[in-house]
Design an enzyme around this catalytic site. Structure first.
Site, PDB file in Angstrom:
ATOM      1  N   GLU A  97       2.047  12.952   9.018  1.00  0.00           N
ATOM      2  CA  GLU A  97       1.439  13.676   9.402  1.00  0.00           C
ATOM      3  C   GLU A  97       2.392  13.868  10.935  1.00  0.00           C
ATOM      4  O   GLU A  97       1.781  13.750  11.818  1.00  0.00           O
ATOM      5  CB  GLU A  97      -0.046  12.941  10.143  1.00  0.00           C
ATOM      6  CG  GLU A  97       0.075  11.919  10.017  1.00  0.00           C
ATOM      7  CD  GLU A  97       0.885  10.452   9.125  1.00  0.00           C
ATOM      8  OE1 GLU A  97       1.259  10.381   8.252  1.00  0.00           O
ATOM      9  OE2 GLU A  97       0.317   9.252   9.330  1.00  0.00           O
ATOM     10  N   HIS A 156      -5.457  15.914   4.538  1.00  0.00           N
ATOM     11  CA  HIS A 156      -5.465  14.319   5.210  1.00  0.00           C
ATOM     12  C   HIS A 156      -4.863  14.286   6.099  1.00  0.00           C
ATOM     13  O   HIS A 156      -4.718  13.334   7.555  1.00  0.00           O
ATOM     14  CB  HIS A 156      -4.973  13.778   3.571  1.00  0.00           C
ATOM     15  CG  HIS A 156      -4.297  12.475   3.833  1.00  0.00           C
ATOM     16  ND1 HIS A 156      -5.207  11.382   3.457  1.00  0.00           N
ATOM     17  CD2 HIS A 156      -3.564  12.176   5.069  1.00  0.00           C
ATOM     18  CE1 HIS A 156      -4.424  10.408   3.575  1.00  0.00           C
ATOM     19  NE2 HIS A 156      -3.066  10.331   4.546  1.00  0.00           N
ATOM     20  N   GLU A 157      -3.538  15.017   6.228  1.00  0.00           N
ATOM     21  CA  GLU A 157      -2.353  15.203   7.180  1.00  0.00           C
ATOM     22  C   GLU A 157      -2.761  15.787   8.453  1.00  0.00           C
ATOM     23  O   GLU A 157      -2.362  15.486   9.518  1.00  0.00           O
ATOM     24  CB  GLU A 157      -1.200  15.882   7.104  1.00  0.00           C
ATOM     25  CG  GLU A 157      -0.862  15.327   5.847  1.00  0.00           C
ATOM     26  CD  GLU A 157      -0.205  13.785   6.077  1.00  0.00           C
ATOM     27  OE1 GLU A 157      -0.446  13.448   6.392  1.00  0.00           O
ATOM     28  OE2 GLU A 157      -0.249  13.562   4.065  1.00  0.00           O
ATOM     29  N   HIS A 189      -5.397  12.793  10.208  1.00  0.00           N
ATOM     30  CA  HIS A 189      -4.964  11.955  10.914  1.00  0.00           C
ATOM     31  C   HIS A 189      -4.484  12.353  12.290  1.00  0.00           C
ATOM     32  O   HIS A 189      -3.788  11.493  12.982  1.00  0.00           O
ATOM     33  CB  HIS A 189      -2.898  11.954  10.614  1.00  0.00           C
ATOM     34  CG  HIS A 189      -2.560  11.234   9.166  1.00  0.00           C
ATOM     35  ND1 HIS A 189      -3.558   9.333   9.899  1.00  0.00           N
ATOM     36  CD2 HIS A 189      -2.125  11.228   8.217  1.00  0.00           C
ATOM     37  CE1 HIS A 189      -2.941   8.647   8.415  1.00  0.00           C
ATOM     38  NE2 HIS A 189      -2.724   9.370   7.789  1.00  0.00           N
ATOM     39  N   GLU A 240      -4.689   5.088   7.278  1.00  0.00           N
ATOM     40  CA  GLU A 240      -4.772   5.587   6.001  1.00  0.00           C
ATOM     41  C   GLU A 240      -6.423   6.003   5.622  1.00  0.00           C
ATOM     42  O   GLU A 240      -7.177   6.676   4.994  1.00  0.00           O
ATOM     43  CB  GLU A 240      -3.561   4.836   5.678  1.00  0.00           C
ATOM     44  CG  GLU A 240      -2.757   5.362   5.657  1.00  0.00           C
ATOM     45  CD  GLU A 240      -2.322   6.561   6.300  1.00  0.00           C
ATOM     46  OE1 GLU A 240      -2.519   7.242   5.009  1.00  0.00           O
ATOM     47  OE2 GLU A 240      -1.177   7.101   6.958  1.00  0.00           O
ATOM     48  N   ASP A 270       7.550  -1.078   3.684  1.00  0.00           N
ATOM     49  CA  ASP A 270       7.965   0.408   1.818  1.00  0.00           C
ATOM     50  C   ASP A 270       7.993  -0.009   0.873  1.00  0.00           C
ATOM     51  O   ASP A 270       7.432   0.323  -0.144  1.00  0.00           O
ATOM     52  CB  ASP A 270       9.599   0.892   1.664  1.00  0.00           C
ATOM     53  CG  ASP A 270       9.780   1.941   3.125  1.00  0.00           C
ATOM     54  OD1 ASP A 270       9.041   1.929   4.185  1.00  0.00           O
ATOM     55  OD2 ASP A 270      11.081   1.501   3.229  1.00  0.00           O
ATOM     56  N   TYR A 320      -5.728   2.963   1.484  1.00  0.00           N
ATOM     57  CA  TYR A 320      -6.550   4.378   1.418  1.00  0.00           C
ATOM     58  C   TYR A 320      -7.810   4.597   1.289  1.00  0.00           C
ATOM     59  O   TYR A 320      -8.969   4.657   1.416  1.00  0.00           O
ATOM     60  CB  TYR A 320      -5.725   5.547   0.485  1.00  0.00           C
ATOM     61  CG  TYR A 320      -4.298   5.592   2.016  1.00  0.00           C
ATOM     62  CD1 TYR A 320      -4.502   6.583   1.646  1.00  0.00           C
ATOM     63  CD2 TYR A 320      -3.524   4.683   1.193  1.00  0.00           C
ATOM     64  CE1 TYR A 320      -2.745   7.434   2.277  1.00  0.00           C
ATOM     65  CE2 TYR A 320      -1.928   5.454   1.552  1.00  0.00           C
ATOM     66  CZ  TYR A 320      -1.970   6.540   2.024  1.00  0.00           C
ATOM     67  OH  TYR A 320      -0.892   6.674   3.121  1.00  0.00           O
TER      68      TYR A 320
HETATM   69  N1  BES Z   1       1.118   8.982   6.888  1.00  0.00           N
HETATM   70  C1  BES Z   1       1.158   8.837   5.144  1.00  0.00           C
HETATM   71  C2  BES Z   1       2.800   8.785   4.715  1.00  0.00           C
HETATM   72  C3  BES Z   1       3.270   7.195   4.644  1.00  0.00           C
HETATM   73  C4  BES Z   1       2.463   6.503   5.032  1.00  0.00           C
HETATM   74  C5  BES Z   1       4.920   7.134   5.442  1.00  0.00           C
HETATM   75  C6  BES Z   1       2.925   5.044   5.030  1.00  0.00           C
HETATM   76  C7  BES Z   1       5.080   5.834   5.444  1.00  0.00           C
HETATM   77  C8  BES Z   1       4.608   4.539   4.997  1.00  0.00           C
HETATM   78  C9  BES Z   1       0.776  10.389   4.330  1.00  0.00           C
HETATM   79  O1  BES Z   1       0.066  10.770   6.218  1.00  0.00           O
HETATM   80  C10 BES Z   1      -0.241  10.151   3.195  1.00  0.00           C
HETATM   81  O2  BES Z   1      -0.843   9.114   3.673  1.00  0.00           O
HETATM   82  N2  BES Z   1       1.122  10.710   2.441  1.00  0.00           N
HETATM   83  C11 BES Z   1      -0.204  10.355   1.094  1.00  0.00           C
HETATM   84  C12 BES Z   1      -1.131  11.733   1.340  1.00  0.00           C
HETATM   85  C13 BES Z   1      -2.294  11.999   0.178  1.00  0.00           C
HETATM   86  C14 BES Z   1      -2.832  10.317   0.583  1.00  0.00           C
HETATM   87  C15 BES Z   1      -3.227  12.963   0.299  1.00  0.00           C
HETATM   88  C16 BES Z   1       0.924  10.717   0.667  1.00  0.00           C
HETATM   89  O3  BES Z   1       1.945  11.000   0.665  1.00  0.00           O
HETATM   90  O4  BES Z   1       0.777  10.804  -1.405  1.00  0.00           O
HETATM   91 ZN    ZN Z   2      -2.045   9.520   4.955  1.00  0.00          ZN
END
Ligand code: BES
Ligand code: ZN
Length: 630
Positions: free
Chosen positions: A301, A325-326, A329, A348, A403, A411
């Site tokens: 995001e 989703h993005e 955010h 999330e 990570d 979520y």
């Molecule tokens: N902000 C997140 C990605 C993220 C979270 C990166 C924690 C590093 C640490 C992003 O908004 C996200 O949630 N991406 C998901 C999207 C999905 C849930 C629709 C993804 O990448 O799968």
């Molecule tokens: Zn997210």
């Protein structure tokens, strides 16, 4: 932990501590983190940053970076403006990882600084003696080719094959690998940047981007709103722009420009629908950047410019909930931000709840219901497999690399909790609450405790007949999902269950299943709910009837390939190999590597694919999967 000492300047060790003492300091930080389970957790303390924002806070960054594709480094400087929170503060501590610091100056004079030993996942603290006059200093530095937050792609690894590509991914704690800063979500900065690259390439950032900027190789950016460091982002490549609406457009390599603009054409409607319900959009434009398939996430995001995987371009808009989703955010996360990574669910979970609401507004209740059931199933899979401590919304991450803790819990459990609140007080009332919440905490970073106090004050007190703090605390601090939680249902899935059961019972041939109108979500539900073991005959029957091995929908292909590994269905293996080599999105490849690693023959296949793919994978995807092929 590595004991590499990176005191790059001779006077670097003139600080209060000597170098050897600073090694001890880094070691003690690690020890503190590791033994922390037994000590009590300090709410709001960021255990993933060495910085000292309680004494001095950075407030603005002025970047000037040259992109060196030959050496795979970013070289240049950052002007750091700071504010003394404690008037007598005399040192600032910044986060770094694998950075080479060449000079620190203020008012034309060198400043003393010290780079501590590197911790295995937190990086190295950079302590700088503050200038006596003024509120700014300059750091000259360059990154390492192995920077954890930067991926360098050769021309061969791009769509067009002619130009190289670079992108950053800062969340959670990788901004420190390309900028020395206070890498904590409770510190917000504005920034300006000059990015110098080849005139054949365009640079874009999580900032104001001008689609009509002259392509001269020197690009200027400004992010006027204060953002946390994990939202600082840069990409450079053969990027072109196409508008999708008044405030929305897409940047991507030219070969995919039209396909991307068509797939994501509803972005403007999503933006309008979200504003109507949750309040004004704070960030001016909302553009998408479509990355090469090695992008390790589905989306990120980055404000004003979400970074998006190309693996969701399915041709039928079936996977665009990622965009919802993005976009969501922009409210939950980018304006109201988690204060520490323990509070990630505030980003999330709220965003997942908003995503469902946006999908319902733009595509209707049937689509929403299917996505909610699939989300609930993903959540259950994690509840069934993760240790109890990792199922807690306000998770204790002390001593752990964020990570390594990525799951559906923040979520889908977060979203289900909010759905329960909505159902208890009614949608209209809950929307008012959310509107107030976004306004109240606008451009602030907050802890779970702050949210809970606000919830108690603004919603629980008024609805004590249906809401209780006891149940709210159970949602936030206990494993699993409390009894009586909402249970998403979808009528469109009932007929899929029926077809699957008839087929499994041998009463219906696969080719006779009436799949004519099935959506991607019905296919996913059909496949994901198959028994763990199927026979070769059953798998070939499904494949012959529905050409699943050839599916061009990357989510459907993922589910099918996972079934194929678990049942050793060899005809799917050439596609599996291609899939693993072509795609770097961790959510899609990690379960496949994990499943392959469970048998010796599978491991050999995994090793072969990984060896071929590794050079093209992002550092995060390498880190997440290398354990499966050793
Ligand atoms: N902000 C997140 C990605 C993220 C979270 C990166 C924690 C590093 C640490 C992003 O908004 C996200 O949630 N991406 C998901 C999207 C999905 C849930 C629709 C993804 O990448 O799968
Ligand atoms: Zn997210």
């Amino acid at each position: 932990m590595t004991t590499k000492i990176l005191c790059t300047a001779l006077f670097g060790c003139f600080l209060l501590m000597g170098c050897s003492e600073s090694v001890k300091q880094a070691q003690s930080n690690v020890d503190e983190a590791q033994s922390s389970a037994s000590t009590s957790l300090e709410v709001g303390k960021d255990y993933h940053s060495f910085s000292n924002p309680e004494q001095v806070k950075i407030s603005n960054l002025g970047l000037d970076l040259t992109v060196d594709f030959a050496e795979k480094i970013l070289t240049g400087s950052v002007d750091v403006d700071f504010v003394r929170v404690m008037p007598n503060a005399d040192k600032i501590v910044l986060d770094t990882r694998d950075l080479t610091i060449t000079k620190v100056t203020a008012n034309g004079h060198d400043l003393a600084y010290e780079l501590a030993a590197q911790d295995s996942f937190l990086g190295a603290a950079l302590t700088i003696v503050l200038p006596e006059e003024g509120n700014t200093f300059k750091i000259e530095y360059h990154t390492s080719p192995d920077a954890s937050g930067v991926q360098w792609l050769t021309p061969a690894q791009t769509e067009g094959k002619k130009q190289p590509f670079l992108f950053t991914q800062s969340q959670a704690i990788h901004a420190r690998s390309f900028i020395p800063l206070q890498d904590s979500p409770q510190v917000r900065v504005t920034y300006q940047a000059t990015i110098r690259t080849s005139p054949d390439l365009l640079a874009v950032m999580s900032a104001a981007n001008d689609p009509n900027t002259p392509r001269d190789g020197v690009y200027e950016f400004a992010m006027p709103q204060p953002i946390p460091s994990y939202l600082i982002a840069l990409a450079v490549g053969d990027l072109h722009f196409k508008a999708m609406g008044e405030r929305t457009g897409v940047y991507v390599e030219p070969a995919i420009l039209d396909a991307a603009a068509a797939e994501f054409a509803d972005t403007e409607s999503m933006l309008i629908a979200t504003e109507k319900t949750f309040g004004p959009y704070s960030w001016d434009r909302y553009d998408l950047l479509i990355l090469p398939p090695s992008f390790p996430f589905g989306g990120m995001e980055n404000p004003r410019l979400s970074f998006i995987t190309p693996t969701v371009i399915a041709g039928d808009k079936s996977l665009v909930s990622l965009i919802a989703h993005e976009l969501a955010h922009s409210w939950s996360g980018n304006t109201v931000t988690n204060a520490t990574w323990r509070d990630l669910w505030l980003n999330e979970g709220f965003t997942t709840y908003l995503t469902y609401r946006i999908m319902e507004m733009v595509y209707g209740e049937k689509r929403y219901a299917m996505e909610a059931v699939l989300g609930r199933q993903d959540l259950q899979a994690d509840i069934d497999s993760l240790p109890a401590n990792d199922q807690i919304l306000a998770i204790d991450l002390r001593g752990r690399d964020p990570d390594d803790v990525f799951s559906n819990i923040p979520y889908e459990k977060g979203a289900l909790f909010l759905r329960e609140l909505e159902q208890k007080v009614g949608r209209a009332e809950f929307d008012q609450f959310l509107l107030g919440y976004f306004k109240h905490f606008n451009f602030q970073s907050i802890t779970t405790d702050q949210f809970v106090a606000y919830l108690e004050d603004k919603l629980v007190k008024q609805h004590s007949d249906v809401l209780s703090m006891e149940r709210i605390n159970a949602w936030i601090h206990s494993a699993g999902v409390p009894e009586g939680a909402p249970e998403p249902q979808s009528d469109a899935f009932a007929l899929v269950d029926q077809a699957r059961n008839e087929w499994l019972a041998g009463n219906l041939a696969a080719k006779d299943i009436l799949v004519g109108e099935w959506t991607t979500h019905q296919w996913l539900y059909f496949l994901n709910n198959m028994p763990a073991k199927l026979s070769q005959v059953q798998l070939s029957e499904l494949d012959a009837a529905f050409a699943l091995t050839q599916s061009r929908n990357n989510e459907i292909a993922h589910s099918w390939l996972l079934m194929s590994v678990n049942n050793w269905y060899e005809p799917a293996f050439p596609r599996l190999h291609d899939y693993l080599v072509h795609i770097g999105r961790n959510k899609l490849v990690k379960p496949l590597y994990k499943a392959l690693a469970e048998t010796p023959q599978g491991k050999v296949m995994a090793q072969k694919a990984f060896a071929e793919a590794k050079d093209g994978y992002h550092p995060l995807t390498v880190k997440a999967n290398e354990g499966f092929v050793q």
